[in-house]
Design a protein around this motif. Structure first.
Motif, PDB file in Angstrom:
ATOM      1  N   ARG A   1      41.149  23.308  63.589  1.00  0.00           N
ATOM      2  CA  ARG A   1      40.897  22.367  62.493  1.00  0.00           C
ATOM      3  C   ARG A   1      40.995  20.929  63.010  1.00  0.00           C
ATOM      4  NH1 ARG A   1      42.601  23.946  56.528  1.00  0.00           N
ATOM      5  NH2 ARG A   1      40.986  25.439  57.080  1.00  0.00           N
ATOM      6  N   ASN A   2      39.906  20.209  62.915  1.00  0.00           N
ATOM      7  CA  ASN A   2      39.845  18.839  63.430  1.00  0.00           C
ATOM      8  C   ASN A   2      40.686  17.881  62.587  1.00  0.00           C
ATOM      9  OD1 ASN A   2      38.055  19.583  65.464  1.00  0.00           O
ATOM     10  ND2 ASN A   2      36.267  19.275  64.124  1.00  0.00           N
ATOM     11  N   ILE A   3      41.222  16.881  63.274  1.00  0.00           N
ATOM     12  CA  ILE A   3      41.935  15.801  62.591  1.00  0.00           C
ATOM     13  C   ILE A   3      40.959  14.648  62.437  1.00  0.00           C
ATOM     14  CG2 ILE A   3      43.899  14.234  62.666  1.00  0.00           C
ATOM     15  CD1 ILE A   3      45.270  16.236  64.544  1.00  0.00           C
ATOM     16  N   THR A   4      40.467  14.444  61.233  1.00  0.00           N
ATOM     17  CA  THR A   4      39.447  13.404  60.994  1.00  0.00           C
ATOM     18  C   THR A   4      40.043  12.142  60.397  1.00  0.00           C
ATOM     19  OG1 THR A   4      38.997  14.432  58.850  1.00  0.00           O
ATOM     20  CG2 THR A   4      37.592  15.079  60.700  1.00  0.00           C
ATOM     21  N   ASN A   5      41.071  12.283  59.574  1.00  0.00           N
ATOM     22  CA  ASN A   5      41.717  11.131  58.954  1.00  0.00           C
ATOM     23  C   ASN A   5      43.199  11.145  59.298  1.00  0.00           C
ATOM     24  OD1 ASN A   5      39.340  10.188  57.522  1.00  0.00           O
ATOM     25  ND2 ASN A   5      39.583  12.023  56.245  1.00  0.00           N
ATOM     26  N   LYS A   6      43.973  10.443  58.531  1.00  0.00           N
ATOM     27  CA  LYS A   6      45.418  10.428  58.768  1.00  0.00           C
ATOM     28  C   LYS A   6      46.029  11.771  58.389  1.00  0.00           C
ATOM     29  CE  LYS A   6      46.171   5.460  58.316  1.00  0.00           C
ATOM     30  NZ  LYS A   6      46.921   4.390  57.622  1.00  0.00           N
ATOM     31  N   LEU A   7      46.876  12.282  59.260  1.00  0.00           N
ATOM     32  CA  LEU A   7      47.503  13.588  59.068  1.00  0.00           C
ATOM     33  C   LEU A   7      49.017  13.442  59.121  1.00  0.00           C
ATOM     34  CD1 LEU A   7      47.583  16.770  59.085  1.00  0.00           C
ATOM     35  CD2 LEU A   7      47.500  16.586  61.586  1.00  0.00           C
ATOM     36  N   ILE A   8      49.705  14.072  58.168  1.00  0.00           N
ATOM     37  CA  ILE A   8      51.174  14.173  58.211  1.00  0.00           C
ATOM     38  C   ILE A   8      51.518  15.532  58.797  1.00  0.00           C
ATOM     39  CG2 ILE A   8      53.285  14.303  56.843  1.00  0.00           C
ATOM     40  CD1 ILE A   8      51.989  12.446  54.810  1.00  0.00           C
ATOM     41  N   PHE A   9      52.307  15.533  59.881  1.00  0.00           N
ATOM     42  CA  PHE A   9      52.781  16.793  60.463  1.00  0.00           C
ATOM     43  C   PHE A   9      54.255  16.928  60.098  1.00  0.00           C
ATOM     44  CE2 PHE A   9      54.726  19.450  63.666  1.00  0.00           C
ATOM     45  CZ  PHE A   9      53.827  20.502  63.768  1.00  0.00           C
TER      46      PHE A   9
ATOM     47  N   HIS B   1      71.447  17.806  67.421  1.00  0.00           N
ATOM     48  CA  HIS B   1      71.021  17.190  68.685  1.00  0.00           C
ATOM     49  C   HIS B   1      70.863  15.694  68.447  1.00  0.00           C
ATOM     50  CE1 HIS B   1      67.039  16.815  66.892  1.00  0.00           C
ATOM     51  NE2 HIS B   1      67.113  18.104  66.551  1.00  0.00           N
ATOM     52  N   ASN B   2      70.650  14.981  69.527  1.00  0.00           N
ATOM     53  CA  ASN B   2      70.481  13.523  69.438  1.00  0.00           C
ATOM     54  C   ASN B   2      69.070  13.095  69.823  1.00  0.00           C
ATOM     55  OD1 ASN B   2      70.551  14.126  72.101  1.00  0.00           O
ATOM     56  ND2 ASN B   2      72.210  12.713  72.652  1.00  0.00           N
ATOM     57  N   LYS B   3      68.109  13.984  69.606  1.00  0.00           N
ATOM     58  CA  LYS B   3      66.720  13.705  69.956  1.00  0.00           C
ATOM     59  C   LYS B   3      65.995  13.052  68.780  1.00  0.00           C
ATOM     60  CE  LYS B   3      66.746  17.596  73.167  1.00  0.00           C
ATOM     61  NZ  LYS B   3      66.956  16.751  74.362  1.00  0.00           N
ATOM     62  N   PHE B   4      64.652  12.928  68.929  1.00  0.00           N
ATOM     63  CA  PHE B   4      63.838  12.236  67.929  1.00  0.00           C
ATOM     64  C   PHE B   4      63.953  12.881  66.544  1.00  0.00           C
ATOM     65  CE2 PHE B   4      59.859  12.344  65.539  1.00  0.00           C
ATOM     66  CZ  PHE B   4      59.650  10.976  65.331  1.00  0.00           C
ATOM     67  N   VAL B   5      64.163  12.078  65.533  1.00  0.00           N
ATOM     68  CA  VAL B   5      64.211  12.547  64.146  1.00  0.00           C
ATOM     69  C   VAL B   5      63.356  11.608  63.295  1.00  0.00           C
ATOM     70  CG1 VAL B   5      65.633  12.957  62.113  1.00  0.00           C
ATOM     71  CG2 VAL B   5      66.497  13.578  64.372  1.00  0.00           C
ATOM     72  N   SER B   6      62.455  12.206  62.525  1.00  0.00           N
ATOM     73  CA  SER B   6      61.579  11.413  61.659  1.00  0.00           C
ATOM     74  C   SER B   6      62.071  11.490  60.215  1.00  0.00           C
ATOM     75  CB  SER B   6      60.149  11.965  61.748  1.00  0.00           C
ATOM     76  OG  SER B   6      59.321  11.371  60.772  1.00  0.00           O
ATOM     77  N   PRO B   7      61.830  10.462  59.422  1.00  0.00           N
ATOM     78  CA  PRO B   7      62.177  10.544  57.984  1.00  0.00           C
ATOM     79  C   PRO B   7      61.297  11.560  57.266  1.00  0.00           C
ATOM     80  CG  PRO B   7      60.909   8.558  58.446  1.00  0.00           C
ATOM     81  CD  PRO B   7      61.227   9.167  59.793  1.00  0.00           C
ATOM     82  N   ASN B   8      61.745  11.962  56.085  1.00  0.00           N
ATOM     83  CA  ASN B   8      61.005  12.951  55.290  1.00  0.00           C
ATOM     84  C   ASN B   8      59.898  12.242  54.509  1.00  0.00           C
ATOM     85  OD1 ASN B   8      60.090  15.124  53.848  1.00  0.00           O
ATOM     86  ND2 ASN B   8      61.977  15.440  52.678  1.00  0.00           N
ATOM     87  N   ILE B   9      58.791  11.987  55.179  1.00  0.00           N
ATOM     88  CA  ILE B   9      57.664  11.287  54.554  1.00  0.00           C
ATOM     89  C   ILE B   9      56.977  12.178  53.524  1.00  0.00           C
ATOM     90  CG2 ILE B   9      55.414  10.225  54.993  1.00  0.00           C
ATOM     91  CD1 ILE B   9      56.515   9.422  57.759  1.00  0.00           C
ATOM     92  N   LEU B  10      56.887  13.466  53.805  1.00  0.00           N
ATOM     93  CA  LEU B  10      56.216  14.396  52.880  1.00  0.00           C
ATOM     94  C   LEU B  10      56.931  14.435  51.536  1.00  0.00           C
ATOM     95  CD1 LEU B  10      54.015  16.508  52.362  1.00  0.00           C
ATOM     96  CD2 LEU B  10      55.547  18.236  53.327  1.00  0.00           C
TER      97      LEU B  10
ATOM     98  N   ARG C   1      54.555  11.769  61.928  1.00  0.00           N
ATOM     99  CA  ARG C   1      55.589  12.817  61.877  1.00  0.00           C
ATOM    100  C   ARG C   1      56.406  12.719  60.593  1.00  0.00           C
ATOM    101  NH1 ARG C   1      57.182  14.897  66.761  1.00  0.00           N
ATOM    102  NH2 ARG C   1      58.199  16.468  65.461  1.00  0.00           N
ATOM    103  N   SER C   2      56.848  13.891  60.104  1.00  0.00           N
ATOM    104  CA  SER C   2      57.734  13.982  58.943  1.00  0.00           C
ATOM    105  C   SER C   2      58.677  15.155  59.165  1.00  0.00           C
ATOM    106  CB  SER C   2      56.925  14.202  57.661  1.00  0.00           C
ATOM    107  OG  SER C   2      57.769  14.501  56.563  1.00  0.00           O
ATOM    108  N   MET C   3      59.953  14.984  58.832  1.00  0.00           N
ATOM    109  CA  MET C   3      60.931  16.056  59.035  1.00  0.00           C
ATOM    110  C   MET C   3      61.792  16.244  57.785  1.00  0.00           C
ATOM    111  SD  MET C   3      62.304  15.635  62.944  1.00  0.00           S
ATOM    112  CE  MET C   3      61.249  16.038  64.349  1.00  0.00           C
ATOM    113  N   SER C   4      62.192  17.486  57.558  1.00  0.00           N
ATOM    114  CA  SER C   4      63.047  17.812  56.410  1.00  0.00           C
ATOM    115  C   SER C   4      64.410  17.155  56.572  1.00  0.00           C
ATOM    116  CB  SER C   4      63.231  19.327  56.305  1.00  0.00           C
ATOM    117  OG  SER C   4      62.001  19.987  56.198  1.00  0.00           O
ATOM    118  N   HIS C   5      65.094  16.995  55.446  1.00  0.00           N
ATOM    119  CA  HIS C   5      66.482  16.548  55.517  1.00  0.00           C
ATOM    120  C   HIS C   5      67.327  17.623  56.188  1.00  0.00           C
ATOM    121  CE1 HIS C   5      65.055  13.995  52.067  1.00  0.00           C
ATOM    122  NE2 HIS C   5      65.684  13.094  52.815  1.00  0.00           N
TER     123      HIS C   5
END
Length: 387
Positions: free
Chosen positions: A284-292, A209-218, A317-321
């Protein structure tokens, strides 16, 4: 008055005869050994006729055999023993003897047919152990082994036939038993208990698809030191009577707990990722920075889901290759566990029935009772209590 004849040892007879032949004088040998010459003459005559089998004693019933007859007798005896060994193994393998008691019962049932000593040797058990068992005497060691086997069997069914040898050994050790994984494996084999195995799953990710894609930050950094630092998510299919339903999960890498999940008929974000994310936020609350982190599936990349996630400023956001399932290995591992420990043993269910089974598996089993190798073989609740 009954006459008593003196008995001479066969070895003495043979040595005396050989001495007579060597020296060439029966009288000299008779005088030296204090034996009558008449006996020595008779023994020598028998030896010259029958050879080594001349002085057979009681072993052959007093019957003398020449060398050829003796050889034939020995061969027949050896053949009989071999045939008996073959018959013992053949009859024993008609019904596999998996535990020692089965072997003892086989021996007891064939005592009149074969010798106890030979059966014990062929079947690899101690003759003394068998005789004690027959008298009803069970050694303390065997009692201990029997109790251990019962405990292994109990744990196997307590955890719904999902634990293999390693996890059962870890569970036993946590209960105070000193037992190794190979021993548990051996007991499971003897008890014919086999862990449920997983089925192959099909790919549900549409990343074309041509939608939003995030780099693999994790970047495959699956070890986390606090909750709500990294959440991973994925979707899989489950076959039911009416076709297929889709399970979406969100898992916190810190304690491997499923904090959000959704079971749906369709693959739209409104039925899969959005309700799962909303449940995770409540649990589960998000209290600090969270990687999804997720794959590049359209359910994660479309505008609806992206807008909801972006409404939380602390979430990155983080996405797999593309095409790399290893980048989301922990979520994939959960689905493997689900299919192995739940789906495989169930018949085709309705959606409502499967929803009940999935709830029971995630909320009451996986999140509470199941031990996890990544948590040093502790349950999620035990792990959180220590941290």
């Amino acid at each position: 008055m009954e006459l008593k004849y003196k008995k001479y040892d066969p070895i003495l007879k043979e040595k005396a005869v050989l001495l007579c032949i060597q020296r060439g004088s029966v009288a000299e040998v008779g005088e030296e050994l204090n034996l009558p010459m008449s006996l020595l003459f008779r023994w020598r005559q028998e030896y010259l006729q029958f050879g080594a089998s001349s002085f057979c004693g009681q072993g052959n019933g007093g019957r003398r055999l020449n060398m050829e007859q003796l050889k034939i007798k020995r061969l027949k005896s050896k053949l009989k023993q071999t045939q008996q060994k073959f018959d013992i193994l053949k009859n024993a393998h008609k019904n596999p003897l998996k535990v020692r008691v089965d072997i003892f019962l086989f021996i007891a049932g064939n005592e009149k047919k074969y010798s106890i000593k030979r059966m014990c040797k062929m079947l690899g058990v101690c003759e003394m152990s068998y005789r004690r068992w027959k008298k009803g005497i069970i050694p303390e060691r065997q009692i201990h082994i029997n109790l251990l086997k019962e405990t292994v069997k109990s744990i196997f069914f307590e955890f719904k036939q999902k634990y293999g040898a390693y996890k059962i050994a870890m569970e036993l050790q946590s209960r105070g038993y000193q037992i190794s994984r190979p021993k548990v494996s051996r007991y499971l084999n003897q008890l014919d208990l086999k862990c449920k195995r997983k089925k192959r799953c099909r790919i549900t990710t549409n990343s074309f698809h041509n939608k939003f894609v995030s780099p693999n930050i994790l970047n495959r950094k699956f070890k986390v030191d606090a909750p709500s630092k990294v959440w991973v998510s994925d979707i899989t299919y489950i076959k039911i009577r009416e076709g297929f339903i889709y399970l979406t999960i969100i898992l916190d890498l810190f304690d491997r707990k499923i904090i959000g999940w959704s079971l749906s008929n369709g693959m739209s974000s409104e039925r899969t990722t959005i309700p799962a994310f909303q449940m995770a936020i409540i649990n589960r609350n998000i209290t600090n920075k969270l990687i999804f982190h997720s794959d590049r599936g359209v359910q994660y990349a479309n505008k609806s889901f992206t807008a909801i996630v972006d409404s939380y400023p602390n979430v990155t956001r983080s996405m797999s290759h593309k095409g790399s399932s290893i980048d989301n290995a922990v979520a994939e591992s959960f689905f493997n566990t689900l299919k192995r420990e739940l789906i495989r043993k169930l018949p085709l269910l309705s959606k409502e029935e499967m929803k009940t089974e999935t709830y029971e598996f995630i909320e009451n089993w996986y999140n509470k009772k199941r031990i996890h190798s990544s948590l040093n073989y502790k349950t999620i609740e035990e792990f959180n209590a220590l941290n």
